[in-house]
Design an enzyme around this catalytic site. Structure first.
Site, short mmCIF file in Angstrom:
data_model
loop_
_atom_site.label_atom_id
_atom_site.label_comp_id
_atom_site.label_asym_id
_atom_site.label_seq_id
_atom_site.Cartn_x
_atom_site.Cartn_y
_atom_site.Cartn_z
CE1 TYR A 51 -3.44 0.50 2.61
CE2 TYR A 51 -3.17 0.32 0.23
CZ TYR A 51 -3.54 -0.24 1.44
OH TYR A 51 -4.04 -1.51 1.47
CE LYS A 88 -1.02 -2.17 3.22
NZ LYS A 88 -1.05 -3.04 4.41
#
Ligand code: NAD
Length: 304
Positions: free
Chosen positions: A165, A169
């Site tokens: 993640y 991001k």
């Protein structure tokens, strides 16, 4: 001054719930026509139903706003292109794109699979790339566009179990930094939101008292500001529970070392100055770093 979006068209991805729902409702309440996109899957990205997006559209319409539901998977470019084509057919322009859709596949790096890593990157990073690519020419031709990517403190600062993640991001920040340069001539602004909110994504991870303070509605004003006509550009705005702050990637001024000190020992000996954060500066393009070092080296070698 009231910020409004009358006559503007916005696409909000992953707007069937959580933060996206709040962004979509608020944009519509201030005059935008909104495409409420949502695949309708679970937090880990499995399954799908168009009910979530349709329910948000019904809420917007009940409040007197205009919206349409869309079930495109942002990770699938063909579906995204179709969403954009349908939006153009109905409303003829796209002024705002809020890249918000996302999933989680949290696992420590040692336990996580490469397939999960790729899926998370596919939804967050490639999802944002796909949607942005599909509206980019339209915004260039209109000479107007406001694009938002959703980053995370997990990418900016790290979070145990979120290497996949966090990578995705920070990827969207990389995209933003370059698209800001390429979009400048066309009045296209690109900004990033680093939210913290109580949603199904964070349920059980945040204490109940904090969860209640961290409503999506406290984050949405940051989005509304960033996608407005007079909003900023190339800004990472963090928001949560009514608090707002700016995050920046900066570099120390550093120092030039003469050839005999261009060694690991030389760097260690001068570490305090190289790592002196009183001298930090935000660089506005990669080339500025090269220029800084070449100028310092030229001065060090006595070349004018
Ligand atoms: P959420 O799970 O409530 O919302 C995400 C939405 O995206 C869901 O409705 C889901 O169906 C949709 N979605 C997932 N994959 C999709 C796909 N491939 N195509 C289209 N739609 C898809 O979570 P949230 O907390 O509202 O998260 C919104 C965004 O904010 C995400 O990008 C998330 O990573 C980011 N974020 C959230 C927090 C937080 O504290 N909640 C913190 C940092 C970043």
């Amino acid at each position: 001054m009231t910020i409004r979006y009358d006559g503007q068209v916005a696409i909000v991805t992953g707007a069937g719930g959580g933060l996206g729902r709040s962004h979509a409702i608020a944009l519509a309440a201030r005059g935008a026509k909104v495409v409420v996109n949502d695949l309708g899957g679970s937090v880990d990205g499995s399954g799908g139903s168009s009910d979530a997006a349709k329910a948000v559209v019904a809420e917007i319409e009940a409040a007197g706003g205009e919206a349409m539901a869309n079930g495109a998977n942002v990770a699938d470019y063909a579906q995204v292109e179709k969403m954009v084509a349908e939006t153009m057919e109905r409303w003829g322009r796209i002024d705002i794109l809020v890249n918000n859709a996302g999933i989680l596949r949290d696992k420590s790096f040692v336990k996580g699979s490469l397939d999960d890593f790729k899926l998370v990157v596919d939804v967050h990073l490639m999802g944002s790339v796909n949607c942005t690519k599909a509206v980019w020419d339209i915004m260039r031709e209109q000479a107007y566009g406001r694009i938002l990517v959703t980053t995370s403190s997990s990418g900016l600062y790290g979070n145990f179990g979120q290497a996949n993640y966090g990578s995705a991001k920070m990827g969207v920040i990389g995209m933003m930094n370059t698209l800001v340069l390429e979009g400048a001539k066309y009045n296209i602004h690109v900004n990033a939101l680093a939210p913290t909110a109580g949603t199904r994504m964070t349920e059980g991870l945040i204490q109940e008292d904090a969860f209640k303070l961290l409503t999506p509605e406290t984050v949405t004003p940051a989005v509304l500001y960033m996608v407005s006509e007079g909003g900023p550009n190339r800004t990472i705005l963090s928001a949560g529970a009514g608090g707002y702050a700016v995050a920046k990637i900066v570099e120390t001024e550093g120092m030039w070392l003469p050839p005999e000190e261009q060694t690991p020992e030389g760097i260690a000996a001068h570490w305090d100055q190289i790592n002196d954060f009183n001298t930090v500066r935000e660089l506005k393009a990669g080339g500025e770093q090269t220029i800084k070092f070449v100028m310092a080296a030229a001065a060090g070698h006595g070349i004018s």
